[in-house]
Design a protein around this motif. Structure first.
Motif, PDB file in Angstrom:
ATOM      1  N   ILE A 187       4.348  22.980  38.896  1.00 31.30           N
ATOM      2  CA  ILE A 187       3.255  23.708  39.537  1.00 31.30           C
ATOM      3  C   ILE A 187       1.925  22.990  39.297  1.00 31.30           C
ATOM      4  O   ILE A 187       1.441  22.926  38.155  1.00 31.30           O
ATOM      5  N   PRO A 188       1.298  22.480  40.376  1.00 32.08           N
ATOM      6  CA  PRO A 188       0.060  21.723  40.182  1.00 32.08           C
ATOM      7  C   PRO A 188      -1.126  22.587  39.746  1.00 32.08           C
ATOM      8  O   PRO A 188      -2.004  22.110  39.028  1.00 32.08           O
ATOM      9  N   ARG A 208      -3.817  17.076  29.133  1.00 30.32           N
ATOM     10  CA  ARG A 208      -3.719  16.054  30.191  1.00 30.32           C
ATOM     11  C   ARG A 208      -4.454  16.545  31.422  1.00 30.32           C
ATOM     12  O   ARG A 208      -4.311  17.689  31.815  1.00 30.32           O
ATOM     13  N   ASP A 209      -5.169  15.611  32.069  1.00 28.77           N
ATOM     14  CA  ASP A 209      -5.844  15.983  33.326  1.00 28.77           C
ATOM     15  C   ASP A 209      -4.975  15.634  34.524  1.00 28.77           C
ATOM     16  O   ASP A 209      -5.173  16.160  35.614  1.00 28.77           O
ATOM     17  N   PHE A 245       3.803  18.546  35.550  1.00 28.31           N
ATOM     18  CA  PHE A 245       2.499  18.967  35.008  1.00 28.31           C
ATOM     19  C   PHE A 245       2.711  19.670  33.671  1.00 28.31           C
ATOM     20  O   PHE A 245       3.505  20.601  33.581  1.00 28.31           O
ATOM     21  N   VAL A 246       1.981  19.209  32.659  1.00 29.60           N
ATOM     22  CA  VAL A 246       2.055  19.892  31.366  1.00 29.60           C
ATOM     23  C   VAL A 246       0.839  20.816  31.265  1.00 29.60           C
ATOM     24  O   VAL A 246      -0.296  20.340  31.207  1.00 29.60           O
ATOM     25  N   GLU A 265       6.911  10.413  37.626  1.00 35.31           N
ATOM     26  CA  GLU A 265       8.224  10.031  37.087  1.00 35.31           C
ATOM     27  C   GLU A 265       9.198   9.583  38.168  1.00 35.31           C
ATOM     28  O   GLU A 265       9.123  10.042  39.315  1.00 35.31           O
ATOM     29  N   ASN A 266      10.121   8.717  37.777  1.00 30.24           N
ATOM     30  CA  ASN A 266      11.264   8.341  38.629  1.00 30.24           C
ATOM     31  C   ASN A 266      12.572   8.523  37.864  1.00 30.24           C
ATOM     32  O   ASN A 266      13.610   7.990  38.255  1.00 30.24           O
ATOM     33  N   CYS A 267      12.492   9.289  36.786  1.00 30.53           N
ATOM     34  CA  CYS A 267      13.682   9.474  35.952  1.00 30.53           C
ATOM     35  C   CYS A 267      14.696  10.378  36.662  1.00 30.53           C
ATOM     36  O   CYS A 267      14.341  11.165  37.541  1.00 30.53           O
ATOM     37  N   SER A 268      15.950  10.259  36.257  1.00 29.97           N
ATOM     38  CA  SER A 268      17.023  11.072  36.838  1.00 29.97           C
ATOM     39  C   SER A 268      16.720  12.562  36.649  1.00 29.97           C
ATOM     40  O   SER A 268      16.283  12.986  35.583  1.00 29.97           O
ATOM     41  N   LEU A 269      16.961  13.340  37.697  1.00 22.88           N
ATOM     42  CA  LEU A 269      16.826  14.803  37.585  1.00 22.88           C
ATOM     43  C   LEU A 269      18.206  15.446  37.431  1.00 22.88           C
ATOM     44  O   LEU A 269      18.349  16.654  37.545  1.00 22.88           O
ATOM     45  N   ASP A 270      19.208  14.608  37.196  1.00 19.97           N
ATOM     46  CA  ASP A 270      20.562  15.156  37.103  1.00 19.97           C
ATOM     47  C   ASP A 270      20.894  15.541  35.660  1.00 19.97           C
ATOM     48  O   ASP A 270      21.731  14.908  35.009  1.00 19.97           O
ATOM     49  N   TYR A 271      20.237  16.593  35.181  1.00 17.08           N
ATOM     50  CA  TYR A 271      20.533  17.071  33.836  1.00 17.08           C
ATOM     51  C   TYR A 271      21.829  17.901  33.827  1.00 17.08           C
ATOM     52  O   TYR A 271      22.291  18.324  32.789  1.00 17.08           O
ATOM     53  N   VAL A 272      22.419  18.090  35.012  1.00 20.14           N
ATOM     54  CA  VAL A 272      23.675  18.846  35.077  1.00 20.14           C
ATOM     55  C   VAL A 272      24.873  17.898  34.930  1.00 20.14           C
ATOM     56  O   VAL A 272      25.699  18.049  34.036  1.00 20.14           O
TER      57      VAL A 272
END
Ligand SMILES: C[S@@+](CC[C@H](N)C(=O)[O-])C[C@H]1O[C@@H](n2cnc3c(N)ncnc32)[C@H](O)[C@@H]1O
Length: 268
Positions: free
Chosen positions: A139-140, A190-191, A216-217, A196-203
């Motif tokens: 969420i931006p 962080r502003d 966003f943190v 990222e380009n990391c894998s989103l396959d945590y499944v």
């Protein structure tokens, strides 16, 4: 390019459309099997289950934002909720959710939408807005997001959040080689989003170079103020040394007693 919220959410939608077939290859069959048992409930986290029991979802109208493939919402319906609506930006995730709801005759509506574009027809319609692990990081603009949450709720309705603790984002992820798992390697404040380009396959755990996505943190104070500024009174806030991100199991196993997740309830 001057990037606005839409730019970020569109990019993230593409990255999620790319990731979902990988999740589905690893989990779709098993999830179908599990939901073939009438009344199946996927939530296993004791902290969340206790809170769900205490607030009692029976007969309540619930909307789940960033619901992914909808398994948590299907389970909330199985706990006795009344109207259940799931929203997600990802085409593939919503199709899977709709398919499973139909297949097992679980009465939930799933709508493919950016949370920022939710139809005003849904405003003032819910007793509970639900948010679970790995939503707020996409969420931006938390202020705008919690304004919509407040609009979706009836007076006295609640937002129930079970999320990754932003403190944990300072520590090495499990796939990082850093030996000291408690070393602070990232800033808390962080502003800018993390690109990222990391894998989103945590499944399924496949490693691939993903389409560029933006994470966003948001600090605890940013979140609290986003609630407070949108007529949401904080009723409950609890932090846990339990990882719900699937990325900080090593810190959990160290029993370091650092905040890895939280539950927050805000009431309109
Ligand atoms: C980590 S998943 C949520 C996982 C969920 N808690 C679960 O355990 O299944 C994050 C979801 O947020 C969705 N998402 C990201 N940005 C969004 C937006 N702007 N509007 C709606 N959904 C969004 C993604 O498509 C993805 O399905």
């Amino acid at each position: 390019m001057n990037k606005d919220n839409k730019y970020y959410t569109n990019q993230n939608r593409e990255a999620w459309n790319e990731a979902m077939p990988k999740h589905q290859a690893a989990s779709k069959e098993e999830l179908d099997q599990l939901f073939s048992t009438p009344g199946y409930i996927c939530q296993k986290d004791k902290n969340l289950l206790q809170v769900l029991e205490r607030i009692d979802v029976q007969g309540k109208d619930v909307i789940h934002l960033c619901c992914n493939n909808g398994v948590e919402l299907l389970s909330i319906k199985n706990m006795g909720a009344n109207r259940c609506v799931g929203i997600d930006i990802c085409d593939e995730a919503i199709e899977e959710a709709q398919e499973r709801a139909k297949k097992f005759n679980i009465d939930c509506e799933f709508i493919r939408s950016d949370v920022y574009d939710i139809s005003e027809e849904l405003y003032n319609s819910f007793d509970i807005v639900h948010i679970t692990a790995g939503c707020i990081g996409w969420i931006p603009d938390p202020g705008g997001f919690f304004k919509i949450i407040s609009d979706l709720l009836r007076v006295n309705g609640i937002v129930l959040i079970h999320e990754i603790h932003p403190f944990s984002e300072m520590l090495p992820f499990d796939d990082n080689n850093i030996e000291d798992r408690l070393k602070i390697i990232e800033p808390y404040f962080r502003d800018e989003p993390i690109v990222e380009n990391c894998s989103l396959d945590y499944v399924g755990g496949t490693d691939y170079a993903a389409k560029t996505h933006y994470w966003f943190v948001h600090t605890v104070s940013t979140l609290i103020m986003a609630l407070v500024n949108n007529d949401l009174r904080i009723e409950y806030f609890s932090e846990y040394a339990k990882d719900i991100s699937a990325g900080h199991k090593k810190q959990e196993e160290l029993n370091a007693q650092i905040p890895l997740s939280y539950i927050l309830i805000g009431k309109k």
